[in-house]
Design a protein around this motif. Structure first.
Motif, short mmCIF file in Angstrom:
data_model
loop_
_atom_site.label_atom_id
_atom_site.label_comp_id
_atom_site.label_asym_id
_atom_site.label_seq_id
_atom_site.Cartn_x
_atom_site.Cartn_y
_atom_site.Cartn_z
N SER A 110 0.94 -0.95 -0.18
CA SER A 110 -0.04 -0.18 0.03
C SER A 110 1.24 1.68 -0.26
O SER A 110 1.75 1.03 -0.36
CB SER A 110 -0.89 -0.32 1.25
OG SER A 110 -0.06 -0.21 2.56
N TYR A 111 0.36 1.84 -0.47
CA TYR A 111 1.28 3.37 -0.01
C TYR A 111 1.11 4.61 1.15
O TYR A 111 -0.02 4.16 2.06
CB TYR A 111 0.39 4.69 -1.51
CG TYR A 111 1.21 6.44 -1.53
CD1 TYR A 111 2.09 5.57 -2.56
CD2 TYR A 111 0.83 6.96 -0.93
CE1 TYR A 111 2.75 6.67 -2.75
CE2 TYR A 111 0.98 7.68 -1.22
CZ TYR A 111 2.47 8.23 -2.21
OH TYR A 111 3.46 9.36 -2.12
N LYS B 81 5.47 3.42 -2.34
CA LYS B 81 4.52 2.09 -2.87
C LYS B 81 5.19 0.72 -2.38
O LYS B 81 6.06 0.38 -3.30
CB LYS B 81 3.88 2.36 -3.95
CG LYS B 81 2.13 1.91 -4.28
CD LYS B 81 1.66 1.82 -5.58
CE LYS B 81 0.76 0.54 -5.76
NZ LYS B 81 -0.13 0.65 -6.71
N ARG C 124 5.91 -1.64 1.10
CA ARG C 124 5.91 -2.53 2.54
C ARG C 124 7.08 -1.71 4.22
O ARG C 124 7.68 -0.70 2.70
CB ARG C 124 6.71 -3.55 2.06
CG ARG C 124 5.05 -4.63 2.18
CD ARG C 124 5.94 -5.96 1.25
NE ARG C 124 4.91 -6.73 0.05
CZ ARG C 124 4.99 -7.62 0.27
NH1 ARG C 124 6.17 -8.57 0.07
NH2 ARG C 124 4.35 -8.85 -0.60
N ALA D 187 2.07 -3.64 5.72
CA ALA D 187 1.70 -3.20 4.15
C ALA D 187 2.40 -1.22 4.53
O ALA D 187 1.73 -1.06 5.65
CB ALA D 187 0.76 -2.87 3.88
N GLY E 243 1.30 1.35 3.77
CA GLY E 243 0.19 2.45 4.32
C GLY E 243 0.23 2.51 6.15
O GLY E 243 -1.10 3.05 6.67
N ASP E 244 0.37 1.15 6.01
CA ASP E 244 -0.35 1.23 8.05
C ASP E 244 0.31 1.83 9.03
O ASP E 244 1.93 2.08 8.25
CB ASP E 244 -0.12 -0.37 8.58
CG ASP E 244 -1.05 -1.22 7.72
OD1 ASP E 244 -2.00 -1.17 6.83
OD2 ASP E 244 -1.04 -2.40 7.52
#
Length: 255
Positions: free
Chosen positions: A117-118, A125, A127, A146, A148-149
């Motif tokens: 995710s980003y 983008k 991990r 990910a 974005g987490d």
């Protein structure tokens, strides 16, 4: 016995140190286990794909079989756990640390697919590699998730397994991304959380107390070509690649 050797290969003394963790009842003309481990070390160091391993090694299918098998058994993780204690004792410290530093690193992923995710803050983008290290920079846990987490979402998943393997109370140093977790860390783990603030408020690079140690560990990973980007489809393979590199670094620190 292989005639050609590589700089990523284990030395004789290093192999003798870890050989008991790779016991087998099968008799061979040469030590296949050492050749397999050398091949596994070569891949993250040079960025070589499994299918393109040099012909001096066992067939790539065999190498990947053992990589997957040792990953699922947790053998490399167990070996790294034993080595970090040995390294600490050789450097005059207790086997278990009293302080940990936690942080994460965002890396881009390749086109192989898998979780990604980003990360808007880092504009990446891919991990995040979440590490908890001691004051020697040695890893006590590795998790990949990910990008974005938020860090706070995974902090307890990184720290809880360590708590189950140690009895000593610890101080966990972290940056402001973990702000607000202090009470939970104390209640659930019995540890204390110390947020390290930047001494230099101006923009640009600064060396933060304690946190520079985990940043140094991330910089060590930069010397492993396959880790400059996450090429693995599964996050457990990504974690094993990181552990493999840190395993080699720990071996190099043994006297």
């Amino acid at each position: 016995m292989r005639q050609k050797r590589y700089s990523s290969d284990l030395t004789d003394s290093q192999w003798e140190t870890i050989k008991p963790y790779f016991t087998t009842d099968r008799r061979r003309r040469h030590d296949l286990r050492r050749d397999i481990l050398d091949a596994i070390l070569l891949s993250p160091k040079t960025g070589c794909q499994w299918r393109m391993l040099p012909g001096e090694f066992a067939p790539w299918q065999t190498v990947y079989y053992y990589f997957r098998r040792w990953r699922e058994e947790g053998r490399l993780q167990c070996l790294l756990s034993a080595l970090r204690r040995t390294v600490r004792r050789e450097e005059g410290r207790e086997g278990e640390p009293s302080a940990l530093i936690i942080d994460c690193q965002s890396v881009s992923t390749s086109r192989t697919g898998g979780i990604a995710s980003y990360d808007a803050y880092k504009s990446v983008k891919g991990r995040k590699r979440h590490l908890a290290v001691d004051t020697e920079g040695l890893p006590w846990n590795v998790m990949v998730h990910a990008a974005g987490d938020y860090e706070s979402q995974w902090a307890f998943q990184v720290l809880t397994p360590i708590c189950g393997r140690t009895e000593q109370d610890k101080t966990v140093f972290a940056d402001s991304a973990y702000q607000g977790l202090g009470e939970e860390v104390e209640n659930k783990l019995g540890w204390s959380l110390s947020i390290v603030e930047r001494e230099d408020k101006e923009s640009g690079f600064s060396v933060d107390p304690k946190r520079w140690i985990v940043e140094r560990t991330f910089s060590w990973l930069g010397g492993w070509r396959r880790l400059n980007r996450d090429y693995e489809r599964n996050t457990d393979s990504s974690e094993t690649m990181v552990r493999t590199a840190l395993l080699r670094i720990a071996l190099n620190r043994l006297g």
